[in-house]
Design an enzyme around this catalytic site. Structure first.
Site, PDB file in Angstrom:
ATOM      1  N   HIS A 156       0.838  -1.213   0.000  1.00  0.00           N
ATOM      2  CA  HIS A 156       0.000   0.000   0.000  1.00  0.00           C
ATOM      3  C   HIS A 156       0.873   1.263   0.000  1.00  0.00           C
ATOM      4  O   HIS A 156       0.455   2.296   0.492  1.00  0.00           O
ATOM      5  CB  HIS A 156      -0.946   0.038   1.209  1.00  0.00           C
ATOM      6  N   SER A 277      14.483  21.794 -16.260  1.00  0.00           N
ATOM      7  CA  SER A 277      13.289  22.596 -16.501  1.00  0.00           C
ATOM      8  C   SER A 277      13.700  23.914 -17.141  1.00  0.00           C
ATOM      9  O   SER A 277      14.779  24.440 -16.857  1.00  0.00           O
ATOM     10  CB  SER A 277      12.579  22.852 -15.173  1.00  0.00           C
ATOM     11  N   LYS A 283      15.756  22.023 -11.053  1.00  0.00           N
ATOM     12  CA  LYS A 283      15.122  20.755 -11.397  1.00  0.00           C
ATOM     13  C   LYS A 283      16.034  19.754 -12.093  1.00  0.00           C
ATOM     14  O   LYS A 283      16.856  20.113 -12.932  1.00  0.00           O
ATOM     15  CB  LYS A 283      13.924  21.010 -12.304  1.00  0.00           C
ATOM     16  N   GLU A 290       9.351   8.554 -16.801  1.00  0.00           N
ATOM     17  CA  GLU A 290       7.960   8.965 -17.035  1.00  0.00           C
ATOM     18  C   GLU A 290       7.511   8.601 -18.456  1.00  0.00           C
ATOM     19  O   GLU A 290       6.379   8.160 -18.662  1.00  0.00           O
ATOM     20  CB  GLU A 290       7.811  10.473 -16.823  1.00  0.00           C
TER      21      GLU A 290
END
Ligand code: ARG
Length: 476
Positions: A156, A277, A283, A290
């Site tokens: 979980h 970024s 970043k 992804e």
């Protein structure tokens, strides 16, 4: 417009119809496989005395020249043809004249395209299995190096019990191992040659189908000619295997994304595998993970499209099946790219072992082990469970971990606790006591089996390569 079938027609095809029907824009991908199939076919025709030796030699030489010229760019496959089969035949006839017109004897584009797709897919399956092998090697290396790297195991997404990085990555080893075995077994099932099925009902020429099959490295000819031209189940099975592979890759990607976040920092991606970024200077993003996660949908889509396209098609060949190509090619490119990148991303990443260990100590991941301690002292498990539950509450109140809780607090809940409780709930104890097969304490055994698998897979891949080279030598 160059068409093979003009005889029966009195009018030109409508330009829009021609373009809608055309497949050369994508079936040019298996140009090499198409020529290989034609060479095997011609060799067989000559062996059966359907063509003369001279015709065979002329056609083979012509086809070799086309192969060479397309490879070096001096011959260009143009959109002026309906499909790759028409291009090869027209180009051959342009080069060698009359003999070229005999190439298609005893063959239909229906069995030809079924063959090309199988040959192409078989090559792609082999390449994918190789890429999986590299990924497995990298995962296995991470396992070897991290037998004593502790981290929390999660259920979980809540800390559950301590494991090791070797154990966690071992789970992915198993998934990718099955992905590879799935490919090996699909390959075995699909390794039958459709050539000689004709349009659907075979031919009146005395073809030796077994001979053609062996020249192309197939185990046997397809047993039924209607099946040979009609089914694409091997495409569906391949896409199914690819979809499952992407599902595995996307789970690993998701974990990499979470672990690479500032909150976790279990892993640090290498600069070469991260992106920045345009506005936020600080970043360093896990775009590759992804994208792998994102591209999974695309491969699922290909599988669903194929299943839907094939549904309820009457036997034998239907033009709907031309739709099997673009999405399959796209899915194959996607999967190969993702496997490649996942391997590199893992290989270059840095594991933050201190952060992982610290995280394994917090969050009561060793609570089950504390309960097991009491069980060893004769306390029934259910009672032990509630004793530890109350101790966890005490820890939360005191804002400490179980390891930091003074012995007096332990004893206050249950007198059976002694000083050795601290050792019993230490990370090495939690892991080393879990000795059941497949558990984090039994990693030596698991790594031994993984290594043995890698060796066997390596042999299998070499054997496949060898068989293909032999078949190639008999055709070209
Ligand atoms: N482009 C076709 C395909 O991909 C080749 C077979 C054509 N056969 C036919 N009868 N029109 O399926």
């Amino acid at each position: 417009m160059a068409q093979l079938w003009g005889g029966r027609f009195t009018k030109e095809t409508d330009a829009l119809v021609y373009r809608f029907n055309q497949s050369i824009g994508f079936d040019r991908r298996f140009f090499e496989q198409d020529v290989r199939g034609s060479m095997a076919h011609v060799r067989m025709l000559a062996k059966q005395e359907i063509l003369t030796e001279e015709e065979k030699e002329q056609i083979l030489a012509g086809l070799s020249d086309i192969l060479r010229d397309v490879a070096d760019g001096s011959c260009v496959i143009t959109e002026e043809y309906e499909d790759i089969h028409s291009f090869v035949e027209a180009e051959l006839t342009r080069r060698i004249g009359e003999a070229g017109k005999k190439l298609h004897t005893g063959r239909s584009r229906n069995d030809q395209v079924a063959l090309d797709m199988r040959l192409y897919l078989r090559d792609e399956i082999d390449e994918t299995a190789e890429l999986l092998q590299s990924l497995l090697v990298t995962v296995e290396r991470i396992m070897e190096e991290n037998k004593r790297t502790y981290l929390p195991g999660f259920t979980h997404l809540q800390k559950a019990q301590p494991v090791t990085l070797a154990h966690h990555m071992g789970a992915y080893f198993e998934m990718f191992r099955r992905d590879q075995m799935r490919l090996f077994s699909i390959r075995e099932r699909m390794n039958e040659c459709p050539l000689g099925s004709g349009a659907l009902a075979g031919t009146t020429y005395p073809l030796d189908r077994a001979y053609t099959a062996s020249l192309l490295g197939f185990d046997a000819p397809c047993a039924n000619s209607m099946d040979g031209v009609s089914d694409r189940d091997y495409v569906i099975e391949t896409l199914d295997a690819m979809a499952i592979m992407m599902m595995h890759l996307s789970r690993l990607s998701e974990e990499i994304i979470i672990w690479n976040s500032h909150e976790y920092r279990f892993i640090e991606l290498d600069d070469t595998y991260s992106t920045g970024s345009s506005i936020m200077p600080q970043k360093k993003n896990p775009d590759i993970a992804e994208l792998i996660r994102g591209k999974t949908g695309r491969v699922y889509g290909a599988l669903m499209s194929m299943l839907t396209m094939m549904k309820a098609l009457p036997l034998a060949y239907d033009k709907d099946m031309q739709e099997d190509k673009e999405l399959t090619f796209d899915a194959l490119d996607t999967v190969k790219g993702c496997l490649h990148l996942m391997e590199g991303m893992l290989r270059t990443s840095r594991w933050n072992t201190e952060r992982m260990e610290k995280s394994a100590l917090g969050g009561f991941a060793n609570a089950t082990d504390a309960a097991d301690y009491l069980v060893r002292k004769g306390v029934p498990f259910r009672d032990a469970h509630s004793v530890i539950g109350r101790l966890v509450l005490t820890c939360i109140r005191k804002n400490c971990s179980l390891d930091e809780l003074p012995l007096a607090d332990w004893k206050a809940e249950c007198p059976a606790f002694e000083k050795d409780i601290y050792d019993a709930i230490s990370l090495p104890s939690c892991v080393n006591r879990r000795l059941t097969t497949g558990a984090p304490g039994a990693m030596e055994e698991e790594i031994f089996r993984s290594r043995r698998y890698l060796r066997q897979a390596e042999e299998k891949l070499a054997e496949i390569q060898h068989e293909k080279e032999q078949a190639g030598a008999s055709v070209f």
